[in-house]
Design a protein around this motif. Sequence first.
Motif, PDB file in Angstrom:
ATOM      1  N   LYS A 305       0.819  -1.217   0.000  1.00 33.98           N
ATOM      2  CA  LYS A 305       0.000   0.000   0.000  1.00 33.98           C
ATOM      3  C   LYS A 305       0.851   1.264   0.000  1.00 33.98           C
ATOM      4  CE  LYS A 305      -0.503   0.693   5.011  1.00 33.98           C
ATOM      5  NZ  LYS A 305      -1.323   0.390   6.197  1.00 33.98           N
ATOM      6  N   THR A 306       2.129   1.149   0.400  1.00 35.28           N
ATOM      7  CA  THR A 306       2.972   2.348   0.447  1.00 35.28           C
ATOM      8  C   THR A 306       3.257   2.895  -0.944  1.00 35.28           C
ATOM      9  OG1 THR A 306       5.045   1.059   0.481  1.00 35.28           O
ATOM     10  CG2 THR A 306       4.042   1.625   2.614  1.00 35.28           C
ATOM     11  N   ALA A 307       3.103   2.070  -1.995  1.00 31.54           N
ATOM     12  CA  ALA A 307       3.287   2.583  -3.359  1.00 31.54           C
ATOM     13  C   ALA A 307       2.247   3.651  -3.668  1.00 31.54           C
ATOM     14  CB  ALA A 307       3.203   1.440  -4.369  1.00 31.54           C
ATOM     15  N   ALA A 308       1.045   3.497  -3.125  1.00 30.45           N
ATOM     16  CA  ALA A 308       0.009   4.508  -3.322  1.00 30.45           C
ATOM     17  C   ALA A 308       0.397   5.814  -2.647  1.00 30.45           C
ATOM     18  CB  ALA A 308      -1.326   4.010  -2.773  1.00 30.45           C
ATOM     19  N   VAL A 309       0.946   5.725  -1.439  1.00 31.56           N
ATOM     20  CA  VAL A 309       1.387   6.926  -0.723  1.00 31.56           C
ATOM     21  C   VAL A 309       2.520   7.597  -1.496  1.00 31.56           C
ATOM     22  CG1 VAL A 309       2.161   7.844   1.489  1.00 31.56           C
ATOM     23  CG2 VAL A 309       0.754   5.777   1.438  1.00 31.56           C
ATOM     24  N   GLU A 310       3.421   6.783  -2.045  1.00 33.08           N
ATOM     25  CA  GLU A 310       4.528   7.333  -2.837  1.00 33.08           C
ATOM     26  C   GLU A 310       4.030   8.120  -4.044  1.00 33.08           C
ATOM     27  OE1 GLU A 310       8.049   4.003  -2.166  1.00 33.08           O
ATOM     28  OE2 GLU A 310       7.476   4.595  -4.188  1.00 33.08           O
ATOM     29  N   PRO A 326      -2.367  -3.925 -12.904  1.00 34.23           N
ATOM     30  CA  PRO A 326      -2.601  -5.295 -13.363  1.00 34.23           C
ATOM     31  C   PRO A 326      -3.064  -6.165 -12.194  1.00 34.23           C
ATOM     32  CG  PRO A 326      -0.427  -4.497 -14.042  1.00 34.23           C
ATOM     33  CD  PRO A 326      -0.963  -3.525 -13.042  1.00 34.23           C
ATOM     34  N   GLY A 327      -3.945  -7.139 -12.472  1.00 32.58           N
ATOM     35  CA  GLY A 327      -4.497  -7.950 -11.385  1.00 32.58           C
ATOM     36  C   GLY A 327      -4.498  -9.433 -11.688  1.00 32.58           C
ATOM     37  N   GLY A 328      -3.980 -10.223 -10.734  1.00 26.67           N
ATOM     38  CA  GLY A 328      -4.018 -11.677 -10.831  1.00 26.67           C
ATOM     39  C   GLY A 328      -4.627 -12.287  -9.590  1.00 26.67           C
ATOM     40  N   ASN A 329      -3.833 -12.334  -8.513  1.00 23.78           N
ATOM     41  CA  ASN A 329      -4.365 -12.816  -7.232  1.00 23.78           C
ATOM     42  C   ASN A 329      -5.129 -11.722  -6.499  1.00 23.78           C
ATOM     43  OD1 ASN A 329      -4.648 -15.241  -5.912  1.00 23.78           O
ATOM     44  ND2 ASN A 329      -2.809 -15.025  -4.670  1.00 23.78           N
ATOM     45  N   LEU A 330      -5.016 -10.479  -6.996  1.00 21.58           N
ATOM     46  CA  LEU A 330      -5.878  -9.332  -6.665  1.00 21.58           C
ATOM     47  C   LEU A 330      -5.597  -8.682  -5.316  1.00 21.58           C
ATOM     48  CD1 LEU A 330      -9.294 -10.583  -8.125  1.00 21.58           C
ATOM     49  CD2 LEU A 330      -7.480  -9.256  -9.232  1.00 21.58           C
ATOM     50  N   GLY A 331      -4.499  -9.017  -4.670  1.00 26.97           N
ATOM     51  CA  GLY A 331      -4.152  -8.310  -3.448  1.00 26.97           C
ATOM     52  C   GLY A 331      -3.692  -6.893  -3.710  1.00 26.97           C
ATOM     53  N   ASN A 332      -3.019  -6.671  -4.855  1.00 32.85           N
ATOM     54  CA  ASN A 332      -2.393  -5.370  -5.100  1.00 32.85           C
ATOM     55  C   ASN A 332      -3.413  -4.263  -5.333  1.00 32.85           C
ATOM     56  OD1 ASN A 332       0.100  -4.090  -5.059  1.00 32.85           O
ATOM     57  ND2 ASN A 332       0.304  -4.110  -7.280  1.00 32.85           N
ATOM     58  N   ILE A 333      -4.519  -4.560  -6.006  1.00 35.40           N
ATOM     59  CA  ILE A 333      -5.522  -3.518  -6.235  1.00 35.40           C
ATOM     60  C   ILE A 333      -6.114  -3.067  -4.907  1.00 35.40           C
ATOM     61  CG2 ILE A 333      -7.432  -5.139  -6.649  1.00 35.40           C
ATOM     62  CD1 ILE A 333      -6.889  -1.883  -8.596  1.00 35.40           C
ATOM     63  N   TYR A 334      -6.283  -4.005  -3.979  1.00 42.22           N
ATOM     64  CA  TYR A 334      -6.764  -3.633  -2.647  1.00 42.22           C
ATOM     65  C   TYR A 334      -5.703  -2.851  -1.887  1.00 42.22           C
ATOM     66  CZ  TYR A 334      -8.222  -3.925   2.218  1.00 42.22           C
ATOM     67  OH  TYR A 334      -8.559  -3.601   3.509  1.00 42.22           O
ATOM     68  N   TYR A 337      -5.810   0.680  -2.991  1.00 42.67           N
ATOM     69  CA  TYR A 337      -6.989   1.324  -2.408  1.00 42.67           C
ATOM     70  C   TYR A 337      -6.743   1.663  -0.940  1.00 42.67           C
ATOM     71  CZ  TYR A 337     -11.451   1.898  -0.113  1.00 42.67           C
ATOM     72  OH  TYR A 337     -12.470   2.383   0.670  1.00 42.67           O
ATOM     73  N   LYS A 338      -6.173   0.723  -0.207  1.00 43.54           N
ATOM     74  CA  LYS A 338      -5.956   0.941   1.225  1.00 43.54           C
ATOM     75  C   LYS A 338      -4.996   2.099   1.469  1.00 43.54           C
ATOM     76  CE  LYS A 338      -5.173  -1.609   5.505  1.00 43.54           C
ATOM     77  NZ  LYS A 338      -4.843  -2.925   6.118  1.00 43.54           N
ATOM     78  N   GLY A 339      -3.937   2.184   0.654  1.00 47.09           N
ATOM     79  CA  GLY A 339      -3.000   3.297   0.806  1.00 47.09           C
ATOM     80  C   GLY A 339      -3.644   4.641   0.526  1.00 47.09           C
ATOM     81  N   PHE A 340      -4.392   4.726  -0.571  1.00 47.64           N
ATOM     82  CA  PHE A 340      -5.081   5.976  -0.888  1.00 47.64           C
ATOM     83  C   PHE A 340      -6.129   6.313   0.169  1.00 47.64           C
ATOM     84  CE2 PHE A 340      -3.961   4.893  -5.455  1.00 47.64           C
ATOM     85  CZ  PHE A 340      -3.015   5.897  -5.575  1.00 47.64           C
ATOM     86  N   SER A 341      -6.849   5.308   0.613  1.00 50.05           N
ATOM     87  CA  SER A 341      -7.918   5.519   1.585  1.00 50.05           C
ATOM     88  C   SER A 341      -7.381   6.023   2.915  1.00 50.05           C
ATOM     89  CB  SER A 341      -8.706   4.216   1.771  1.00 50.05           C
ATOM     90  OG  SER A 341      -9.763   4.387   2.675  1.00 50.05           O
ATOM     91  N   MET A 342      -6.254   5.464   3.372  1.00 49.14           N
ATOM     92  CA  MET A 342      -5.658   5.937   4.628  1.00 49.14           C
ATOM     93  C   MET A 342      -5.222   7.389   4.508  1.00 49.14           C
ATOM     94  SD  MET A 342      -3.446   2.797   6.308  1.00 49.14           S
ATOM     95  CE  MET A 342      -3.081   3.753   7.800  1.00 49.14           C
ATOM     96  N   CYS A 343      -4.670   7.742   3.357  1.00 44.89           N
ATOM     97  CA  CYS A 343      -4.245   9.133   3.158  1.00 44.89           C
ATOM     98  C   CYS A 343      -5.439  10.085   3.231  1.00 44.89           C
ATOM     99  CB  CYS A 343      -3.531   9.284   1.816  1.00 44.89           C
ATOM    100  SG  CYS A 343      -1.861   8.605   1.795  1.00 44.89           S
ATOM    101  N   LYS A 344      -6.568   9.660   2.692  1.00 39.03           N
ATOM    102  CA  LYS A 344      -7.766  10.503   2.749  1.00 39.03           C
ATOM    103  C   LYS A 344      -8.299  10.580   4.170  1.00 39.03           C
ATOM    104  CE  LYS A 344     -12.361  11.087   0.664  1.00 39.03           C
ATOM    105  NZ  LYS A 344     -13.206  10.949   1.859  1.00 39.03           N
TER     106      LYS A 344
END
Length: 517
Positions: A305-310, A326-334, A337-344
């Motif tokens: 999630k820190t990539a979103a903060v970066e 890109p999404g496969g096992n789909l953890g990264n899209i979440y 979201y979590k990084g952006f959401s925490m910043c907000k």
Amino acid sequence: AAFSLLPSAHIAPKPTVHFIKASTSDLPKTSPSPPSTKPQLPSHKPHHNIREEARLHNAATVTTNHPRFSAKYVPFTSITGPSSSDESYSLDEIVYRSQSGSLLDVQHDMSALKHFDGAYWRNLFDSRVGKTTWPFGSGVWSKKEWVLPEIDDDDIISAFEGNSNLFWAERYGKDFLGMNDLWVKHCGISHTGSFKDLGMTVLVSQVNRLRKMNKPVVGVGCASTGDTSAALSAYCAAAGIPSLVFLPANRISMAQLVQPIANGAFVLSIDTDFDGCMQLIREVTAELPIYLANSLNSLRLEGQKTAAVEILQQFDWEVPDWVIVPGGNLGNIYAFYKGFSMCKELGLVDKIPRLVCAQAANANPLYLYFKSGWKDFHPVKAKTTFASAIQIGDPVSIDRAVYALKNSNGIVEEATEDELMDAMAQADSTGMFTCPHTGVALTALNKLRRSGVIGPTDRTVVVSTAHGLKFTQSKIDYHSKNIKDMACRLANPPVQVTADFGSVMDVLKKYLLSKSH
């Protein structure tokens, strides 16, 4: 037989350009005095390494005038809607699922984090960029308070990952998409060549802590299509912890396979696909003292999630319109979201971007679910795709991904094999050197741009998840037109020419004439 006495560790028992600086006047009047955002570390001593310097500094600056930050595991279902359950677990417990079998999520004490306003957190994070101070030189650990706030700095295993390049894709955006504000977040510029380093530094650091606490952990294991195993083996090697890797036989690139081998992992090549490897590693970790490192484990998402903060930092805390992952096992899209959401939520920004998850058409269960209006999810049997890291038909984090997309007004798109390889070649022709997974994301962008969903002036970020050097064979095959049933319409093969001046001149004149207009 000796291992049978150890407790099961599978299921829980039933019960940027310019930086914004904050002044002290920006802090809430009722807040306790904040810890310094720019710690004055002792000058470097030749007989002290950076870990020792951090230890001495921390011992000299212990303070109790600010809240204690903490985090715990909670059932993922408890954050997606009303819940009467108070089920939670310490991060020092070895647990991967809730009592009901659902995924877990790392929940931070937001009330403690909210003792300081957004300006404070912006200033703190910005002050750590580009430093070699342990462990804040890492793009992940520079946000330690939001990642693993209670871990001792001495337990952290880091290669100063993160802080990856966010570059303006000027020519690609202008020439092929009619866009003037297209950016690529190159997470593949990292220690092992993929974004997986961001999560693995967190997971292996926590395992290092657990082993020091004499928890029943002998090694760490994962099922992998390549990049996860590379990251796991590297960080375990740095920590001196045994790593075990389950790989689908003959389905990953040699560049990916050689990484865990070189880092000393115990590698099992298994005659199945990723989903089969995943099932086996889950069964094995339930019986043996092996810590599970796949994204079923929510610790990795805390680093990712820190990539979103970066991204927000690199845009001087301005929020882009779109982020495509890109999404496969789909953890990264979440995780994004979590990084952006925490910043907000913590006041660093006032909104979040719209998210797009891009899937390969040969492994597209999320895309099909999205197209059904979120009414009908079925796992699929993933077919072979050049985007091998997302060749997953039964994603572990499906619920996480749906939650992230619904809460960001998100979209799911897909890319055929021809589309993703052409997009990769087209991007490379403008100076990039992308992986096939980035080709999937670029295809999604192309489709959304052509349909008018993404506008010509929308600030858009494409997340490049791995380095193109890991996938050179796919590029060789493409430019050699050596891929069955693929046109390879942008192939650029070398021209065979005899070794004489006249022949070389003829070829060069023809080439230059074709470029003169």
